[in-house]
Design an enzyme around this catalytic site. Structure first.
Site, PDB file in Angstrom:
ATOM      1  N   SER A 198       0.658  -1.120   0.466  1.00 30.01           N
ATOM      2  CA  SER A 198       0.429   0.198  -0.030  1.00 30.01           C
ATOM      3  C   SER A 198       0.309   1.021   0.090  1.00 30.01           C
ATOM      4  O   SER A 198       1.818   1.630   0.871  1.00 30.01           O
ATOM      5  CB  SER A 198      -1.014  -0.206   1.470  1.00 30.01           C
ATOM      6  OG  SER A 198      -1.483   1.054   1.522  1.00 30.01           O
ATOM      7  N   ALA A 199       0.757   2.104  -0.608  1.00 25.20           N
ATOM      8  CA  ALA A 199       1.925   3.222  -1.108  1.00 25.20           C
ATOM      9  C   ALA A 199       1.865   4.252  -0.430  1.00 25.20           C
ATOM     10  O   ALA A 199       3.052   4.541   0.126  1.00 25.20           O
ATOM     11  CB  ALA A 199       1.271   3.409  -2.700  1.00 25.20           C
ATOM     12  N   HIS A 200       0.697   4.684   0.707  1.00 30.93           N
ATOM     13  CA  HIS A 200       0.268   5.473   1.537  1.00 30.93           C
ATOM     14  C   HIS A 200       1.707   5.031   3.004  1.00 30.93           C
ATOM     15  O   HIS A 200       2.421   5.521   3.570  1.00 30.93           O
ATOM     16  CB  HIS A 200      -0.753   5.931   1.517  1.00 30.93           C
ATOM     17  CG  HIS A 200      -1.293   5.282   2.815  1.00 30.93           C
ATOM     18  ND1 HIS A 200      -1.721   5.239   3.724  1.00 30.93           N
ATOM     19  CD2 HIS A 200      -1.951   4.286   2.678  1.00 30.93           C
ATOM     20  CE1 HIS A 200      -2.091   4.273   5.159  1.00 30.93           C
ATOM     21  NE2 HIS A 200      -2.321   3.734   3.744  1.00 30.93           N
ATOM     22  N   CYS A 328      -6.841   1.918  12.455  1.00 30.40           N
ATOM     23  CA  CYS A 328      -8.214   2.189  11.353  1.00 30.40           C
ATOM     24  C   CYS A 328      -9.005   1.734  12.349  1.00 30.40           C
ATOM     25  O   CYS A 328     -10.142   1.136  11.731  1.00 30.40           O
ATOM     26  CB  CYS A 328      -7.845   0.316  10.801  1.00 30.40           C
ATOM     27  SG  CYS A 328      -6.149   0.452   9.021  1.00 30.40           S
TER      28      CYS A 328
END
Length: 389
Positions: A198-200, A328
């Site tokens: 996941s890029a972030h 989350c």
């Protein structure tokens, strides 16, 4: 000054990544499914990004599928791995991200699988003998075990887990969202069927990720309606995000060794100062051991100040951003399932510090000084609050 020490939740965008993305917002904005010049340019950009990621993982481009992030990639891997192989037994741990746990639990509730959780010790170390016993005495299994835990930082030996899965013919999925960019993955030697990024989490943009799949595995698309992503995920591709994802991972690999040394220095500095300034501090899982945990994560349990202040709110008022667990579920009102799984001793205030290569020693010292003001020792194990809110 405002200090950000919640990099396990998300990381700031690297400016070099932004510069790589910028042309695809304004000039090269075409739909990659279009056959004209603008569309072809976007399609080439996606192919180039796919090739970069494949090279970094020592895989082939057709093994990389772009997604909206880690949760979608985890869901796709789990549902595809189980359904395409006709698997009825799934093995996981109580420490997995909810993208994994909730998906597997939904399949269990519907009667599609039997779900078994691995045994673990008080520090959260998983029992690989238990895994081998399950694999050797049951039918073909689907195994989902993360590499690095997002709350306590524990590292699982996914190389050994992969060997066990290969030996017994199990399908192995590893959620590598938290560790991608910090570790080099040589997929042919890893014996893993699915990896996730996941890029972030490594200084790329939000809303884009990828799924690596071994050539043995077939993907069932979660999203239908188009032939994008080799007919494995419908929907117009997030071209700017994909370009940024590839650039961010490329930079992470390029700077990995220097960044890891820097993270270790920050983590060890904070551990030393916490022990020196606050009596009764403890560290959750393996997070205080840099050999057994992510260098970017330190989970700390602290005595409760007598006036009952909320440490996270206090630190936020001091312009320090940290987390109490997984971001989350920080607004859900639910406690951390990871800390709960470790046992009842984790009823104290817990702070997760998570670092990036942009953090400095000065920031660590400032955060520690502000936190230490919460406690004034009046004898071993006895505390009073130095202030009131």
């Amino acid at each position: 000054m405002r200090i950000y020490l919640d990099n396990a939740a998300t990381t700031p965008l690297n400016r070099e990544v932004f510069l790589a993305m910028e042309p695809y917002f304004f000039e090269n904005f075409g739909n990659p499914s279009s056959s004209h010049h603008h569309g072809r340019g976007a399609k080439v950009a996606i192919a180039h990004a796919r090739g970069i990621i494949a090279d970094l993982l020592n895989s082939s481009p057709d093994q990389i599928v772009f997604t909206s992030g880690g949760s979608e990639a985890d869901n796709t891997a789990i549902l595809s791995g189980i359904r395409s192989n006709g698997i009825r037994l799934a093995i996981t741990s109580t420490f997995e991200h909810h993208a994994v746990l909730h998906t597997l639990q939904a399949l269990e509730k519907s009667g599609e699988i039997n779900l078994v959780y691995l045994q673990h010790d008080a520090a959260g170390n998983l029992s690989l003998p238990h895994l081998e016993k399950l694999l050797s005495t049951n039918e073909k299994a689907f195994v989902s075990l993360m590499h690095g835990n997002n709350e306590i930082g524990n590292l699982n030996d996914i190389s050994e887990i992969g060997e066990l899965c290969k030996r017994y013919g199990a399908v192995f999925h590893s959620d590598t969202v938290q560790s991608m960019g910090q570790y080099r993955y040589d997929t042919p030697d890893l014996n893993v069927d699915f990896l996730v990024g996941s890029a972030h989490k490594f200084h790329g943009p939000k809303g884009v990720g990828f799924l690596y799949r071994s050539t043995k595995q077939r993907l069932y698309p979660l999203i239908n309606g188009g032939a994008q992503e080799q007919k494995q995920r419908a929907g117009t591709e997030n071209v700017t995000g994909i370009v940024g994802l590839a650039k961010a991972l490329e930079i992470s690999y390029r700077n990995r060794d220097v960044a890891q040394r820097h993270l270790i220095q920050l983590k060890e500095r904070l551990i030393y100062k916490l022990k020196d300034r606050i009596v009764g501090v403890t560290f959750n899982g393996n997070s205080a051991n840099t050999m057994l945990s992510l260098n970017s994560v330190l989970s700390v349990s602290l005595p409760d100040p007598q006036n009952g202040i909320d440490l996270l709110n206090y630190l936020d008022q001091q312009q320090i951003s940290v987390s109490g667990g997984s971001a989350c579920n920080s607004h859900s009102g639910a406690g951390s399932h990871v800390l709960t799984a470790l046992g009842p001793q984790f009823g104290r205030s817990t702070v997760r510090f998570s670092f990036s290569r942009y953090n400095t020693e000065e920031e660590i010292d400032y955060a520690l000084e502000k936190l230490a003001k919460c406690y004034v020792g009046t004898g071993k194990g006895v505390y009073t609050a130095e202030f009131s809110l």
